[in-house]
Design a protein around this motif. Sequence first.
Motif, mmCIF file in Angstrom:
data_model
loop_
_atom_site.group_PDB
_atom_site.id
_atom_site.type_symbol
_atom_site.label_atom_id
_atom_site.label_comp_id
_atom_site.label_asym_id
_atom_site.label_seq_id
_atom_site.Cartn_x
_atom_site.Cartn_y
_atom_site.Cartn_z
ATOM 1 N N THR A 3 0.847 -1.192 0.000
ATOM 2 C CA THR A 3 0.000 0.000 0.000
ATOM 3 C C THR A 3 0.876 1.233 0.000
ATOM 4 O OG1 THR A 3 -0.105 0.278 2.391
ATOM 5 C CG2 THR A 3 -1.674 -1.264 1.399
ATOM 6 N N LEU A 11 2.658 9.878 -2.721
ATOM 7 C CA LEU A 11 1.368 10.564 -2.738
ATOM 8 C C LEU A 11 1.550 12.072 -2.887
ATOM 9 C CD1 LEU A 11 -0.579 8.652 0.053
ATOM 10 C CD2 LEU A 11 -1.155 8.732 -2.373
ATOM 11 N N THR A 62 -2.003 2.026 -6.839
ATOM 12 C CA THR A 62 -2.867 2.366 -5.708
ATOM 13 C C THR A 62 -2.754 3.854 -5.380
ATOM 14 O OG1 THR A 62 -2.621 0.139 -4.809
ATOM 15 C CG2 THR A 62 -3.423 1.838 -3.306
ATOM 16 N N GLN A 66 -5.676 6.701 -5.587
ATOM 17 C CA GLN A 66 -6.024 7.471 -4.394
ATOM 18 C C GLN A 66 -6.049 8.966 -4.689
ATOM 19 O OE1 GLN A 66 -3.954 6.421 -0.771
ATOM 20 N NE2 GLN A 66 -4.216 8.465 0.106
ATOM 21 N N GLU A 70 -9.217 11.597 -4.670
ATOM 22 C CA GLU A 70 -9.227 12.827 -3.861
ATOM 23 C C GLU A 70 -9.750 14.012 -4.650
ATOM 24 O OE1 GLU A 70 -5.294 11.690 -1.117
ATOM 25 O OE2 GLU A 70 -5.191 13.313 -2.607
#
Length: 555
Positions: A3, A11, A62, A66, A70
């Motif tokens: 993850t 990120l 992933t 994500q 968002e």
Amino acid sequence: MTTTDTAPGLLEQLRTLPDDAFTRVQYLAPQVGCFQGCAMCSQGAGRDTWGLTEEGMSGLFTAIAQVAAERGLTLASGRIHRPGVLFPYLDNDIGSYPHLDLYAQLARDVLGVKLRVSTVGYSRHSAPLTGMHQHLVDEFTDVFDGVRFSVTPYTLGFTGRSGTERREYVEDLAAALRTYRPLLEALGHGAATAACELRFAPLVGLGELTDIRVDGHHVLVSGPHLLISRDRTDGELPESVIERLDEHTQPVYSRPGTPYLHITSDAAEPVPATVRAALTGTLSVPHRAGTVGVQRFLNADGPYYAADGDFQPDGTFTALHLYPATDVRPRSGYTDATRHLLNTLLAYKEAHGLRRREEFTTATGADVTAVLDALAAQADALDGVDRAAAAHLREQIHPQVTAYATALELADYPPSLFFSRAFTIDTGQIVNQGRAKGLFRGLTGTDGEPMTPREERGFGQASLSTVRGPIWRITPLPLAATGRLPLSVAGKKNPSTPVPTVLVEELDPCHLSPVMRTTGCRLRRHTLTLPDGWIEHTSMSEGRAAYALPGLPAQ
């Protein structure tokens, strides 16, 4: 599955990207580099590969999902070409990527997209690859939007170079076709869904292009080809352009072709007496004669001529292109872009009472053999008037079509698919992109410049690609401790890096380049740093040892 908790910095990096990088992404390639070594590679792929590991792919995909969530963005939703579909290839052959089944799972469950794949096949001697592809077909049929098997004479296995064998390549292709048959049938055969695409070597003739007038008739001569205007004319043939594409995505030209008499003869001398004899039907040397429509086009290399440069009303394709040397174009000569397989299939179907779009459902193996024999007979018939075309048929077209027909037979495909316009796609000669430029032997001086009206329709200024607008590519980069690798190893499109890195770049859809050809403006480019261990390098020698390409004999 890893993850993004293990890579919070990723990120943050992804959050700096523009929305377009998510909504207009088309190429999300988990690997760069290709072991095939194709001389016509449109993307200039390097000979080693760098690919995302299972951990790396899970983590990156992933994280992408994500950040898109968002912002309330849907991946690949902003393109008019195959919205919601990702292409996991550009300068790689995805058939040899060992984690493609995981990619498909992530595409469905994490990214929410479908996949379009293209491959030359994979080795049946690789147990990991054959098992992975079987798993892919068994479990992930619903993830696919399209599958294309590419049959070219340049893939390493077909050439038989560097320890490969053509027979092995054919058997590998057959094994892949056998495995993928349920998926192809589920998609439904068609150029956009499930098909085999054959692209052939160009027939290039170099030599002086004679451009003269005889008794008021415009005359062009290159190699065995003599073009004579049917009417007396003054001045230069007006330039033709593609004004737009019609509702069927076919080009609309600014002016139709001008009628010319086309004489094909190795023995016809480019002199006035030959022209006069041709016009009066008294030419005594062996020849073929017909009427064609000639247009004059202009590209970045300079002017060129096309005789019957597009499909004929009966579906056949016999285009001839003539190129004068210019300050940019080093050589003069011609390309004979006749699609021999297509034309022969159409003629055979017509002889059996079938319209050109009809399926030949009752075809047998004997019918396939008859087409191969017809191609050989055409070569024999051309010996007396065009030796270059005869040799091209024997040495290029016939062997490639024979290999394809053999693969279908070994895969237990019905002979009807050999004749099917939905499954067997003759796309003609290679196009001028990437390394293919060298195969045109000086008839173009500009990489990526359309050389024919059909290429102009595909990736020119008024083309299928132009209306699609800029797209995005996301891919790992070659990794080297020094940050430097030869282009032959890393590839033309990929800068080398000393740390694991993903490239996120905007591309001109016509040339798949980070620079807009029409303006010269550089497009947006970003790099993202990945954790160690997320990219794996496979050298050419390691790839061969692992049977990561088709055509290798079993040890």
